[in-house]
Design an enzyme around this catalytic site. Sequence first.
Site, short mmCIF file in Angstrom:
data_model
loop_
_atom_site.label_atom_id
_atom_site.label_comp_id
_atom_site.label_asym_id
_atom_site.label_seq_id
_atom_site.Cartn_x
_atom_site.Cartn_y
_atom_site.Cartn_z
N SER A 133 -65.79 28.49 13.68
CA SER A 133 -67.11 28.26 14.25
C SER A 133 -67.32 26.78 14.45
O SER A 133 -66.69 25.95 13.76
CB SER A 133 -68.19 28.81 13.31
N TYR A 146 -72.87 29.07 4.76
CA TYR A 146 -72.05 29.55 5.88
C TYR A 146 -71.16 28.44 6.41
O TYR A 146 -69.95 28.64 6.64
CB TYR A 146 -72.95 30.09 6.98
#
Length: 236
Positions: A133, A146
């Site tokens: 990501s 995260y």
Amino acid sequence: MTVLAGKVAFVTGASSGIGAAVAHALAARGVKLGLASRSAPDPGLADRVNISCDVRDPAQVEAAVAETVARFGGLDIVVANAGVGSWGDFEQTPLAELDEMVDVNIRGLFHTVRAALPHLRARGAADIITVASEAGRRGLPDEAAYVATKFAAVGFTRSLDHELRESGIRCCNVCPGGVATEFGMGRGLRTPDMPELDDMMRPEDVAETIIFALTRPRHYRMLEVAFRSMTEQSWG
């Protein structure tokens, strides 16, 4: 067909979102598929075996990889896509959600690669794609846990490149920005009616980027691909 025709891929988190889009893109190019997820992957694909698999359990991952290899005779590609997220103030994030992100996003990645590596080495030329990501490349607000798991994924795959290159295994981090999927719904980030979804990238955009990385000539490797929508803020 393409240079991918006849190859065998193992895809985690394959039932929806990016994983499902990757499965369809690979199938369209003649790839045989082991599709692993906690829920049922798309039954409409040819040359595939659907496998119920929770990547948090190494025994389930080993069994899923073994089933794929037994069905198709080997393994050429791993797309480690399974992931979960939770957003909001770190101090208020439930411990269960912190543990889940670590278990799925980090340990699940470890289990997937460990199970696949003997079979990838046997091919002499193979690929590991980690769906990381943009969050794994920079710190972002309200995403501390995260982001930490995605930093771990990026660092892990970069290190694997050093270890595996001489075995003919290419390792690539694919790092998209926001993608319009069900990912994050009800976890402090997204709601189905939020207008921002309209401007985000689509799962097919990520899938095509993965196809691009996989189809590069074998004499070079792509270590990282980072991309985001035209409307998404740049964070440096």
